[in-house]
Design a protein around this motif. Structure first.
Motif, PDB file in Angstrom:
ATOM      1  N   VAL A 257      58.348  -5.528 -22.240  1.00 15.81           N
ATOM      2  CA  VAL A 257      56.876  -5.627 -22.140  1.00 15.81           C
ATOM      3  C   VAL A 257      56.192  -6.221 -23.363  1.00 15.81           C
ATOM      4  CG1 VAL A 257      56.259  -3.981 -20.337  1.00 15.81           C
ATOM      5  CG2 VAL A 257      56.690  -3.141 -22.643  1.00 15.81           C
ATOM      6  N   HIS A 258      56.788  -6.074 -24.527  1.00 19.05           N
ATOM      7  CA  HIS A 258      56.121  -6.576 -25.736  1.00 19.05           C
ATOM      8  C   HIS A 258      56.675  -7.930 -26.204  1.00 19.05           C
ATOM      9  CE1 HIS A 258      53.550  -3.087 -26.486  1.00 19.05           C
ATOM     10  NE2 HIS A 258      54.546  -2.375 -25.989  1.00 19.05           N
ATOM     11  N   GLN A 259      57.449  -8.610 -25.344  1.00 19.07           N
ATOM     12  CA  GLN A 259      58.051  -9.868 -25.780  1.00 19.07           C
ATOM     13  C   GLN A 259      56.987 -10.948 -26.043  1.00 19.07           C
ATOM     14  OE1 GLN A 259      60.154 -10.394 -22.016  1.00 19.07           O
ATOM     15  NE2 GLN A 259      59.775 -12.585 -22.089  1.00 19.07           N
ATOM     16  N   THR A 260      57.358 -11.879 -26.924  1.00 18.83           N
ATOM     17  CA  THR A 260      56.436 -12.955 -27.291  1.00 18.83           C
ATOM     18  C   THR A 260      57.046 -14.308 -26.911  1.00 18.83           C
ATOM     19  OG1 THR A 260      57.415 -13.144 -29.501  1.00 18.83           O
ATOM     20  CG2 THR A 260      55.551 -11.616 -29.269  1.00 18.83           C
ATOM     21  N   THR A 261      56.224 -15.334 -26.920  1.00 22.23           N
ATOM     22  CA  THR A 261      56.726 -16.678 -26.598  1.00 22.23           C
ATOM     23  C   THR A 261      55.853 -17.745 -27.259  1.00 22.23           C
ATOM     24  OG1 THR A 261      57.253 -18.226 -24.785  1.00 22.23           O
ATOM     25  CG2 THR A 261      55.317 -16.890 -24.472  1.00 22.23           C
ATOM     26  N   PRO A 262      56.451 -18.895 -27.604  1.00 20.84           N
ATOM     27  CA  PRO A 262      55.600 -20.024 -27.969  1.00 20.84           C
ATOM     28  C   PRO A 262      54.739 -20.369 -26.755  1.00 20.84           C
ATOM     29  CG  PRO A 262      57.912 -20.484 -28.465  1.00 20.84           C
ATOM     30  CD  PRO A 262      57.881 -19.226 -27.660  1.00 20.84           C
ATOM     31  N   CYS A 263      53.531 -20.822 -26.962  1.00 24.15           N
ATOM     32  CA  CYS A 263      52.686 -21.098 -25.794  1.00 24.15           C
ATOM     33  C   CYS A 263      51.644 -22.164 -26.076  1.00 24.15           C
ATOM     34  CB  CYS A 263      52.019 -19.818 -25.300  1.00 24.15           C
ATOM     35  SG  CYS A 263      51.090 -18.960 -26.568  1.00 24.15           S
TER      36      CYS A 263
END
Ligand code: AHG
Ligand code: MN
Ligand code: MN
Length: 280
Positions: A257-263
């Motif tokens: 749930v707390h994952q991040t990504t370039p965007c």
């Protein structure tokens, strides 16, 4: 769904008031992504939780400031994921900040995101709500939200809003940013994605980037609370999104749930230009 939107209106008014009068300062807690929580982050989270607890159709809530999913009504249909106060570290300098909401049906999967919304606390209080198309509402003197207009992105814009520390950018990202500035794009970056993305939407187009850096290959912004809700709004506004390689941020898989990504969120021209440079 309508009752969730009504509840978001109440939340926006309450947080807007809290921002005006509550003392600033940090707590001694960190959230899951390692940010030290401000008292206002915690208070905003509480305000939202209290309102959503009253709604039967909400099955569960999850927020940037909570470690885990919190059950509300087992018979409910929606999981609401939210960033209670986006850009909270800018409250001390009196910049515009916001709250972001993603409404997922049954399961926390990109394709189950069925609506999103955000509030922006600036000189005025505004709400953007999106099921089929993003719609702008403004809090008026009669203490009600008034519909202002539908929001659409032009095919190409003029604003370039790019985050993360430049020393950690890839060569490709440097090349992309330079290309836009050489094409006379203007720099706009406040440090609150709500304010920066709102500006691009209202001014008709451009691009907001939060790229990977050498020290943070998964970048900073959180998929469930920040990235997908805005990707939904941008794509419904006629814009495009990518993580640098994908054809849409909705191709991402939620593993945590707390994952991040370039965007990257923007008008069609800017996103296609970015994808081309990233691919070469
Ligand atoms: P939050 O206040 O919810 O932690 O989010 C802050 C985010 C986002 O709003 C903004 O675009 C970004 O962090 C700014 O980060 P940098 O200072 O690294 O550019
Ligand atoms: Mn945020
Ligand atoms: Mn936040």
């Amino acid at each position: 769904m309508n009752e969730i939107f009504k509840s978001i209106e109440k939340i926006a008014i309450k947080i807007s008031n809290a921002l005006k009068y509550t003392e600033l300062g940090y707590t001694d807690h960190k959230n899951q992504t390692g940010d030290v929580q401000l008292k206002l982050d915690v208070l905003s989270d509480k305000i939202i939780e209290e309102e959503f607890k009253k709604i039967d159709s909400i099955k569960a809530i999850i927020s940037e400031e909570k470690d885990d999913i919190q059950d509300i009504n087992l018979d409910g249909k929606y999981i609401v994921a939210y960033d209670p106060l986006d850009g909270s570290s800018l409250v001390d300098v009196n910049f515009a900040v916001g709250s972001i909401f993603g409404i997922y049906e049954h399961e926390l999967k990109p394709k189950n995101l069925v609506a999103s919304a955000y509030a922006i606390y600036g000189p005025r209080l505004e709400l953007v709500i999106c099921i089929d198309k993003p719609q702008l509402y403004r809090f008026a003197e009669n203490k009600e939200f008034k519909f202002i207009k539908d929001l659409k992105l032009a095919e190409k814009g003029k604003l370039n809003s790019t985050g993360a520390s430049q020393w950690g950018w890839s060569q490709k990202h440097r090349e992309f940013v330079k290309k836009l500035f050489d094409e006379k794009y203007r720099l706009r970056y406040s440090g609150a994605m709500v304010a920066d993305l709102h500006q691009i939407l209202l001014k008709g187009g451009g691009i907001f980037s939060y790229p990977a850096t050498t020290d943070a290959p998964k970048a900073k912004l959180r998929v469930v609370f920040e990235v997908l809700p805005f990707a939904y709004i941008y794509e419904k506004a006629g814009g495009k999104t990518t993580d640098g390689n994908s054809n849409s941020l909705f191709e991402i898989e939620i593993k945590e749930v707390h994952q991040t990504t370039p965007c990257f969120f923007g008008s069609s021209y800017e996103i296609e230009t970015l994808k081309k440079i990233y691919k070469d």
